[in-house]
Every structure is written in structure tokens, then in C-alpha cells.
Design a protein around this motif. Structure first.
Motif, PDB file in Angstrom:
ATOM      1  N   UNK A   1       3.096  20.778   4.795  1.00  0.00           N
ATOM      2  CA  UNK A   1       1.711  20.868   5.256  1.00  0.00           C
ATOM      3  C   UNK A   1       1.438  22.234   5.876  1.00  0.00           C
TER       4      UNK A   1
ATOM      5  N   UNK B   1      -8.795  18.956   6.885  1.00  0.00           N
ATOM      6  CA  UNK B   1      -7.710  18.619   5.974  1.00  0.00           C
ATOM      7  C   UNK B   1      -6.551  18.035   6.759  1.00  0.00           C
ATOM      8  N   UNK B   2      -5.452  17.821   6.045  1.00  0.00           N
ATOM      9  CA  UNK B   2      -4.277  17.241   6.692  1.00  0.00           C
ATOM     10  C   UNK B   2      -3.710  18.237   7.708  1.00  0.00           C
ATOM     11  N   UNK B   3      -3.534  17.778   8.918  1.00  0.00           N
ATOM     12  CA  UNK B   3      -2.916  18.631   9.942  1.00  0.00           C
ATOM     13  C   UNK B   3      -2.610  17.827  11.201  1.00  0.00           C
TER      14      UNK B   3
ATOM     15  N   UNK C   1       0.838  -1.192   0.000  1.00  0.00           N
ATOM     16  CA  UNK C   1       0.000   0.000   0.000  1.00  0.00           C
ATOM     17  C   UNK C   1       0.883   1.256   0.000  1.00  0.00           C
ATOM     18  N   UNK C   2       0.503   2.189  -0.817  1.00  0.00           N
ATOM     19  CA  UNK C   2       1.266   3.432  -0.896  1.00  0.00           C
ATOM     20  C   UNK C   2       0.696   4.460   0.083  1.00  0.00           C
ATOM     21  N   UNK C   3       1.535   4.958   0.970  1.00  0.00           N
ATOM     22  CA  UNK C   3       1.077   5.972   1.918  1.00  0.00           C
ATOM     23  C   UNK C   3       1.729   7.310   1.608  1.00  0.00           C
ATOM     24  N   UNK C   4       0.930   8.352   1.651  1.00  0.00           N
ATOM     25  CA  UNK C   4       1.482   9.695   1.489  1.00  0.00           C
ATOM     26  C   UNK C   4       2.267  10.051   2.744  1.00  0.00           C
ATOM     27  N   UNK C   5       3.483  10.577   2.547  1.00  0.00           N
ATOM     28  CA  UNK C   5       4.309  10.972   3.707  1.00  0.00           C
ATOM     29  C   UNK C   5       4.734  12.429   3.559  1.00  0.00           C
ATOM     30  N   UNK C   6       3.817  13.352   3.767  1.00  0.00           N
ATOM     31  CA  UNK C   6       4.190  14.756   3.598  1.00  0.00           C
ATOM     32  C   UNK C   6       5.079  15.226   4.751  1.00  0.00           C
ATOM     33  N   UNK C   7       5.936  16.212   4.453  1.00  0.00           N
ATOM     34  CA  UNK C   7       6.760  16.769   5.525  1.00  0.00           C
ATOM     35  C   UNK C   7       5.968  17.861   6.254  1.00  0.00           C
ATOM     36  N   UNK C   8       6.376  18.132   7.487  1.00  0.00           N
ATOM     37  CA  UNK C   8       5.668  19.125   8.308  1.00  0.00           C
ATOM     38  C   UNK C   8       5.676  20.489   7.614  1.00  0.00           C
TER      39      UNK C   8
END
Lengths: 249, 303
Positions: free
Chosen positions: A11, A94-96, A1-8
Motif C-alpha cells: 500500500x 484510497x486505501x491507507x 466473504x472474500x476480504x482484500x488483505x494488502x500488506x503495508x
């Protein structure tokens, strides 16, 4: 499974850009507040007059200090609104994380302070123009325009820091109230209590001391340091205190 | 691979346990229905998974991370309910654009397609939408964001029957094109039954049952017949529901652990056996008393 790994950082940037757009109406409020304050500023802060049989001289001193003070209030309230439940919940659409949410709010308030501080300072020109056309006053231009512009420029910087300081204070107080509603009652009581205790024969007023610490600082460098460090401290405290706060209750 | 693992998780609010020592795990790419009565703890459960709430005790793992304050969980998980609110300064179109910027897998084409199909207008404001339209819009966000973990809490609140049907169909179609882990909580098991692979039944904050939907259909059996005959059959059985039919007949639902010969004997002795569908069963399983609402009246009026 591909997971999004955004940096702080990424975001925070996204949240910040989103907030600039979502909170656009705060600037409409700012314009209203500043115009109102400007209107009140047409009362000269000081004046003197003199003359003889042939000539009459009346000198009025005008200032936009009031506009800056009103802008500080605006920043204070804007910051408190950012800490309310609704706006916290909206961040979590949203992403946070709590830290990202706080840091992007910090960025937003810094931007708002810059806009507020600079526009507040610039109203000085608007005041002069209006006085010239409506009041029939003659504006005494300083001899050295460059040094005058430098003064306005530094004045803007100081105004920005004043506004920023108040916004971070508002953010901190708002966070406290979110943690426990009792602060909404206690803090005003403490504030007014401090306002009326001490002074005269007793020890100096606590609020006066705090006020003097920031606003009677004669050294520009020291003031800048005090303001930036205090703002950073308030934001850090807010981040630390709200890091376990639950959302969407 | 397990996407969600709950290990003896408890969540307390002011001394009341919303989640009570709950343990379960959910595998990748499954659609699981969270079923339970009002106040059973469904929403609390989903909000802990989304990282909105922090558990009081126990261990929660989502994508191998504790969800509370996890940026990975936040970036890969979306929670949709009817309480979603957006700033009034943004219209629906702008909300879609903003959401798209946050989620890597966002599918603009799908979002726009569904948006047009459900007759939404990009210039409308979110707060002025009707209840059903709001829910529809929220579901569109939930689907188009294509998060590896998608949580729907009562997604169809306020929708009319036709839209509900369309929404479920859209959900299934989208799941087939992009399989992912989906959790749906709902009161209407009947409606989502065909969609689900697994069911997690929650009662009083505890996991009551966690099994594939297909097993649920054989989990229990309904027996109708004369009380005198039936009583004999019910000795040492796990009775889930019992109600009187007329004066001397009974309808009971029992755990189906009969052998085929036993069932044959039952039929011969005049009992009528019937299948219990999963939504009926979930009602019995989550009810506090064996007789349901009838008990209140029988106790009050000595019926």
C-alpha cells in the motif's frame, strides 16, 4: 466473504506512486525557485583584482550556494503542504492508514529531496555556461577533472541531505500545526525569539548552535550520520504524533 | 455474520455528543438506510465505520477489527460523500485509474460504462464539475470499487431527479450482480425506500429504530376522527404524532399494537384508519415534538 488483505509495504508503494503523479506540480515550482536563485547567484560571492601597467586581472568567485538554500526552502514548504488537511483527506480517498500516509509522504519527500539536491548542484554547470557566453568570463577548469567531478558528486549528496533535513523539519512543523493550530502562532514566535536572544555578551544563540551542529560539521561521515538520523527522528515523531489524528472533519 | 458491530459507542466533540451510547449491528450483504434529521449523527456514524474518526467510548468492530487505523477496513471499505476532493493535477480519467489501482475488486468496465452513460469527460477536472456531476462521479467510484462494505453519505446531493433515479437503479443492479454490504444515509427515505432492506433510524445520536423496511410499514397507524371519540382510544397508547384538523377533528399517528377486533371497533365508531408510509413515519419518529412545526406557532400565538 472474500476480504482484500494488502500488506503495508504494497500500500505504501501504491500511495507513493500515486503521490508522485498527484504532486507533479511541486517540480514546476522547483524549476522556478532554482532559476530565480540562479539569477541572484550571478552576483559574485567574492572577487579580487590586481595588475600592473600591462595587464589587469580580475578574479570573481561564483557559487550556487544560494540555489541550494532556496531549494531547502522549497522542500520545507512542500513538506508543510503535504501535512495540510486537504492532502491528508485526499490520502484517505484510497486505501491507507495514518502510518502508511506518513511513510508514503516520507518516501515522496525523499524523492523530492534527491531531485532538488541534484538539480541544485547541477545548476553550477548552467551558471558556468551562462557566465561564459554572457559574462565573457573564463572558467578556470581544475587541473584534475576526475576529482572535480567527484567533488560535484559529493556536493550533490550533501545538498540532498540538506534538502531532506529541511523537508522533514517542515513535515514535523506541519504535523504539529495540524495537531493544534496554536503552533502556527507559537512556533514563529519561538523562532524569532531565539533569533534575537543571547549572543554578544550572553550565551551563544541557540539557533546558531543548531546551525553549527549541522552545517559547520567538517567531517563528511559525521554530517551524513547527523542528517540521516535527525531526518528519521523528525519523521518518526511526526508519525507518532499524528497517529490519532482524525480526517475528513 | 455481522459486518459492523457498535457496542455502546459515544462520540463527543467539545462536550457535545454526536453519537450517544449507540449499539447496533449490521449483517453481511444487506442494504441499510441510515435515516435521521440534520445533525442526528449519520455522517459521524459512517465516518467512524470508515475509520476516519475515533470513538470516544465504546467498541466498534468492522470485519472484526477496530476500523481506526485498520488497513483491512480501509482496503475493503469505501466512503463516498460530496466532500470528496482530488488533486487538481489529475483529471477524471486519471482519478479513475488511480482508484482502480487501490481497490482489488475494481471493475474498469463498469466504471467506464457508467462514466460514458452520465456524459462525463475523462479530461475534465474534478473541481470544475457541477455539484450534481461531482456527486455522480463520486457514486461511480463507490460502485466500481466494489468494496465489501460501501458507505454512501447523502450520495445524491445536487443531482436532478432523472439522474437520481438512474443512480439508484444502477446501485440496485450492481448490488444484485455483486451482493455486498451497503449503507446509505439520506434525507429522502421515499426515494431509497424500495432499495433498502433495513432501516436504522437515528435521533440525537441514538439508534431509535432498527428494523426491516417491510416492518416499518406496519409499525404505526394513522387515525383520523372527532377529538372526543379519539381521545378515548388514545389512552395508554404510544402517540408518535398529533395534529389538529379543523376545530374538533384530530389526526394522530400511534404505534400499531391494536388487535384486529379493536381496529374493527374503531372503524364502527367512525374513526378513519390509514397506513402511514415509512418516510412519513420517519419524520414523526425523528421529530422533537409530537406536533411538529405546528407546536411552535400554537405556543407563540396561542392558536
Amino acid at each position: 466473504m472474500y476480504l482484500a488483505k494488502p500488506t503495508i509495504g504494497k500500500v505504501i508503494k501504491k500511495q507513493f506512486i500515486y503521490k508522485l503523479k498527484a504532486n507533479l506540480e511541486v517540480y514546476a515550482t522547483l524549476v522556478g525557485v532554482q532559476l530565480f536563485a540562479l539569477l541572484l547567484s550571478f552576483n559574485a560571492v567574492a572577487g579580487s583584482g590586481g595588475g600592473n601597467n600591462f595587464i589587469n586581472i580580475r578574479t570573481n568567485y561564483y557559487s550556487v550556494d544560494l540555489v541550494i538554500i532556496f531549494t531547502m526552502f522549497w522542500a520545507f514548504i512542500t513538506a508543510i503542504i503535504l501535512t495540510t488537511k486537504t492532502s491528508r483527506n485526499e490520502d484517505f480517498n484510497f486505501v491507507t492508514t495514518r502510518m502508511i500516509s506518513n511513510l508514503s509522504n516520507g518516501c515522496f519527500l525523499l524523492t523530492a529531496s534527491i531531485v532538488g539536491g541534484v538539480t541544485a548542484m547541477l545548476t553550477t554547470f548552467m551558471q558556468k555556461i551562462i557566465l561564459f557566453f554572457i559574462g565573457g568570463d573564463i572558467f578556470l577548469l581544475p587541473e584534475n577533472v576526475t576529482s572535480y567531478m567527484l567533488e560535484v558528486f559529493m556536493g550533490s549528496g550533501v545538498a540532498i541531505l540538506h534538502v531532506l533535513l529541511l523537508s522533514m523539519l517542515g513535515y514535523f512543523i506541519g504535523t504539529l500545526v495540524q495537531l493544534n493550530k496554536i503552533f502556527a502562532v507559537v512556533l514563529p514566535i519561538v523562532f524569532f525569539g531565539l533569533l534575537f536572544t543571547g549572543g554578544q555578551n550572553g550565551p551563544p544563540l541557540v539557533l546558531t548552535q543548531i546551525f553549527q551542529f549541522f552545517f559547520s560539521e567538517t567531517s563528511l561521515v559525521l554530517f551524513v550520520l547527523k542528517a540521516i538520523l535527525s531526518a528519521a527522528l523528525l519523521l518518526n515523531l511526526s508519525i507518532y504524533l499524528s497517529n490519532r489524528l482524525e480526517v475528513r472533519l | 455474520m455481522n459486518i459492523i458491530t457498535f457496542n455502546h459507542v459515544t462520540k463527543e466533540y467539545k462536550n457535545k455528543k454526536a453519537i450517544d451510547n449507540l449499539s447496533f449491528s449490521i449483517e453481511e450483504n444487506k442494504i441499510t438506510g441510515i435515516i435521521g434529521r440534520n445533525g442526528a449523527g449519520k455522517t459521524t456514524l459512517l465516518k467512524i465505520i470508515a475509520g476516519f474518526f475515533e470513538q470516544s467510548q465504546g467498541e466498534v468492530k468492522v470485519f472484526d477489527e477496530t476500523p481506526f487505523n485498520s488497513i483491512t477496513v480501509s482496503a475493503n471499505c469505501i466512503f463516498i460523500d460530496d466532500q470528496l476532493s482530488f488533486p487538481s493535477t489529475l483529471n477524471l480519467g486519471e482519478i479513475l485509474d488511480a482508484t482502480g489501482k487501490f481497490y482489488e475488486n475494481w471493475d474498469t468496465k463498469l466504471a467506464n460504462g457508467l462514466f460514458d452513460y452520465f456524459n462525463l469527460d475523462r479530461h475534465q477536472s474534478h473541481e470544475h464539475l457541477s455539484k450534481g456531476m461531482k456527486s455522480t462521479f463520486n457514486v461511480i467510484i463507490g460502485l466500481a470499487s466494489r468494496c465489501p462494505l460501501t458507505l454512501f453519505d447523502e450520495p445524491t446531493t445536487g443531482m436532478d431527479a432523472a439522474v437520481r433515479k438512474d443512480v439508484y437503479r444502477a446501485l440496485l443492479k450492481d448490488y444484485i450482480t455483486k451482493p455486498r454490504t451497503i449503507l446509505i444515509s439520506s434525507h429522502h427515505l421515499q426515494e431509497i425506500e424500495d432499495l433498502l432492506e433495513d432501516i436504522l433510524l437515528i435521533k440525537d445520536g441514538k439508534a431509535h429504530l432498527h428494523l426491516p423496511v417491510s416492518d416499518m410499514k406496519e409499525y404505526a397507524i394513522g387515525i383520523k376522527g372527532k377529538a372526543s371519540v379519539l381521545e378515548k382510544w388514545l389512552e395508554n397508547r404510544d402517540i408518535l404524532h398529533k395534529s389538529n384538523l379543523g376545530t374538533d377533528s384530530l389526526y394522530v399517528v400511534v404505534r400499531n399494537n391494536f388487535s384486529t377486533t379493536e381496529l374493527e371497533k374503531a372503524r364502527v365508531s367512525g374513526l378513519i384508519l390509514s397506513q402511514v408510509n415509512s418516510s412519513e413515519l420517519s419524520v414523526y419518529l425523528t421529530s422533537k415534538t409530537k406536533g411538529g412545526i405546528d407546536d411552535v406557532f400554537s405556543e407563540t400565538y396561542n392558536w
